[in-house]
Motif scaffolding. Sequence first.
Motif, PDB file in Angstrom:
ATOM      1  N   TRP A  99       0.818  -1.213   0.000  1.00 56.84           N
ATOM      2  CA  TRP A  99       0.000   0.000   0.000  1.00 56.84           C
ATOM      3  C   TRP A  99       0.850   1.262   0.000  1.00 56.84           C
ATOM      4  CZ3 TRP A  99      -3.939  -2.243   4.032  1.00 56.84           C
ATOM      5  CH2 TRP A  99      -4.881  -3.024   3.344  1.00 56.84           C
ATOM      6  N   ALA A 100       1.987   1.229   0.671  1.00 58.73           N
ATOM      7  CA  ALA A 100       2.889   2.386   0.643  1.00 58.73           C
ATOM      8  C   ALA A 100       3.394   2.624  -0.780  1.00 58.73           C
ATOM      9  CB  ALA A 100       4.052   2.173   1.600  1.00 58.73           C
ATOM     10  N   ARG A 101       3.699   1.553  -1.494  1.00 63.04           N
ATOM     11  CA  ARG A 101       4.164   1.698  -2.876  1.00 63.04           C
ATOM     12  C   ARG A 101       3.078   2.249  -3.792  1.00 63.04           C
ATOM     13  NH1 ARG A 101       6.822  -3.265  -1.569  1.00 63.04           N
ATOM     14  NH2 ARG A 101       5.090  -4.455  -2.466  1.00 63.04           N
ATOM     15  N   LEU A 102       1.814   2.018  -3.429  1.00 67.38           N
ATOM     16  CA  LEU A 102       0.704   2.562  -4.217  1.00 67.38           C
ATOM     17  C   LEU A 102       0.463   4.036  -3.930  1.00 67.38           C
ATOM     18  CD1 LEU A 102      -1.985  -0.296  -4.095  1.00 67.38           C
ATOM     19  CD2 LEU A 102      -0.393   0.256  -5.942  1.00 67.38           C
ATOM     20  N   GLY A 103       1.196   4.589  -2.959  1.00 60.97           N
ATOM     21  CA  GLY A 103       1.017   6.002  -2.629  1.00 60.97           C
ATOM     22  C   GLY A 103       0.136   6.261  -1.426  1.00 60.97           C
ATOM     23  N   CYS A 104      -0.173   5.230  -0.671  1.00 64.94           N
ATOM     24  CA  CYS A 104      -0.959   5.416   0.557  1.00 64.94           C
ATOM     25  C   CYS A 104      -0.050   5.877   1.694  1.00 64.94           C
ATOM     26  CB  CYS A 104      -1.644   4.116   0.960  1.00 64.94           C
ATOM     27  SG  CYS A 104      -2.772   3.452  -0.285  1.00 64.94           S
ATOM     28  N   ALA A 105      -0.624   6.615   2.630  1.00 63.02           N
ATOM     29  CA  ALA A 105       0.080   6.983   3.863  1.00 63.02           C
ATOM     30  C   ALA A 105      -0.213   5.898   4.885  1.00 63.02           C
ATOM     31  CB  ALA A 105      -0.390   8.343   4.360  1.00 63.02           C
ATOM     32  N   VAL A 106       0.737   5.008   5.113  1.00 57.20           N
ATOM     33  CA  VAL A 106       0.515   3.822   5.946  1.00 57.20           C
ATOM     34  C   VAL A 106       1.231   3.993   7.282  1.00 57.20           C
ATOM     35  CG1 VAL A 106       0.738   1.314   6.110  1.00 57.20           C
ATOM     36  CG2 VAL A 106       0.376   2.396   3.876  1.00 57.20           C
ATOM     37  N   THR A 107       0.476   3.820   8.358  1.00 50.55           N
ATOM     38  CA  THR A 107       1.023   3.824   9.710  1.00 50.55           C
ATOM     39  C   THR A 107       0.792   2.455  10.333  1.00 50.55           C
ATOM     40  OG1 THR A 107       0.578   6.187  10.024  1.00 50.55           O
ATOM     41  CG2 THR A 107       0.913   4.869  12.012  1.00 50.55           C
ATOM     42  N   VAL A 108       1.845   1.849  10.871  1.00 47.72           N
ATOM     43  CA  VAL A 108       1.724   0.593  11.592  1.00 47.72           C
ATOM     44  C   VAL A 108       1.910   0.886  13.078  1.00 47.72           C
ATOM     45  CG1 VAL A 108       2.674  -1.712  11.981  1.00 47.72           C
ATOM     46  CG2 VAL A 108       2.540  -0.792   9.659  1.00 47.72           C
ATOM     47  N   ILE A 109       0.908   0.553  13.870  1.00 51.49           N
ATOM     48  CA  ILE A 109       0.968   0.747  15.321  1.00 51.49           C
ATOM     49  C   ILE A 109       1.192  -0.602  15.981  1.00 51.49           C
ATOM     50  CG2 ILE A 109      -0.293   1.502  17.382  1.00 51.49           C
ATOM     51  CD1 ILE A 109      -1.893   3.371  15.591  1.00 51.49           C
ATOM     52  N   THR A 110       2.206  -0.695  16.851  1.00 51.27           N
ATOM     53  CA  THR A 110       2.480  -1.922  17.587  1.00 51.27           C
ATOM     54  C   THR A 110       2.527  -1.629  19.079  1.00 51.27           C
ATOM     55  OG1 THR A 110       4.899  -1.877  17.815  1.00 51.27           O
ATOM     56  CG2 THR A 110       4.021  -2.489  15.654  1.00 51.27           C
ATOM     57  N   LEU A 111       2.488  -2.693  19.880  1.00 49.33           N
ATOM     58  CA  LEU A 111       2.592  -2.558  21.330  1.00 49.33           C
ATOM     59  C   LEU A 111       4.036  -2.646  21.815  1.00 49.33           C
ATOM     60  CD1 LEU A 111      -0.382  -4.889  22.382  1.00 49.33           C
ATOM     61  CD2 LEU A 111      -0.431  -2.426  21.934  1.00 49.33           C
ATOM     62  N   GLU A 112       4.982  -2.771  20.915  1.00 49.01           N
ATOM     63  CA  GLU A 112       6.364  -3.066  21.246  1.00 49.01           C
ATOM     64  C   GLU A 112       7.078  -1.913  21.950  1.00 49.01           C
ATOM     65  OE1 GLU A 112       8.033  -5.643  17.614  1.00 49.01           O
ATOM     66  OE2 GLU A 112       7.162  -3.720  17.037  1.00 49.01           O
TER      67      GLU A 112
END
Length: 410
Positions: free
Chosen positions: A43-56
């Motif tokens: 999705w990032a390569r398609l031009g989306c603004a992608v945020t991944v949220i983790t508990l780490e």
Amino acid sequence: MNEGTGADIVGAAGIAGARITIVVSALGAGGTEHVVSLVASHWARLGCAVTVITLEAPASKPYYELDPRVSIRRLDLPAQKAAKLRAGWLVVQRLHRLRSAVKNSRPDFVLSFLTRTNVLTLLATTGLPFPVIVSERNNPAVQPFGPLWKWLQLRLYPRAFSLVTMTKGALDYFPPQVRRHGRVIANAINLPAGWENRRGNNVLTAVGRLTAQKGFDILLTAFARIAPAHPDWKLVIWGEGEARQALEAQRDALGLKDRVEMPGVTARPGLWVETADVFVLSSRYEGWGIALLEAMASGVPVVSFACEWGPTDMIADGEDGLLVQNGDANALADALSRVLGDPTLAARLAANSKANVRRYDAEHILSQWDAVALSALEHAGARKPTTKPRGLPASGENVTSWLFMTSWIF
């Protein structure tokens, strides 16, 4: 990869520029984390603004490579064992931080993975004006959860815009009000780039977390039975987990210390395919079995328990792999002995499997994720406030106090 269809192209174009937030507990080594890296990067390569949220914790590093345009937000509240009161308080903190992080990411939709994280995400986003997609990555009928988590899962999942599972069997576990918004998307093939064939040393390979689910204790029993008949073969179990000590003790008690290696996690994802001559999956249950798929795609003959779910979707018994009765160590030993002792059979199974699993190529599977995303984006503008499930608070701000009061159930 095959050329995309017109529908695939429309789906990809339709989500370009979207703001997407993905929630997952961690980005370590595992099938779910693998999928997150593939989908987020795509999705990032398609031009989306992608945020991944983790508990780490903030210093954690992803095991699988992510596109550098993917933003990672770590909440510094990793999963940990704690007394009931402390566990409840940790859940409250996760809810507060998760709600704040999701709001700050300003998503058009949210995609969450794994049961506990799905529950937290649905609670944390109560009252917020965007669709939430949840994805189950295991066998929901047999996963060990506390009573509150199970109750919350069944109560909250009807609120999700969609539920994504990897098999129809897993989707069928859920009630009709959840299934009617469900989708089945298998895992994709994603072999390591530039891998080299270093096979031919009689290595029987197994891969997975060292947990009871993966059935490596059964595998050790089966291998002990056939080891004398196949003295040139060794078993290598790749992975790490809480069962290591018990498995090493079992291996040694069976007299297999010199025949079974447990080297931990590979330095880079999927490198075990370079040295595997035969692959075995001994799981008691599965959500899918990504290592099994990778073995088949790389031309390794496979033997697997016919566990629920995944292996029976991938393998046609006797054509591109061998399926044996789930949990039966003797049947597993017999099937392994057949493949180890018959190079012609092994070569036939390997050739067929490599051809037959092309239906799981990454482009095809990612196009299905694009379709889910496009559906959520189309729905987002017209989404009406969700009616709260009976027994749950209406306000997102009240969720944490309600959960804290029930934290003793954890």
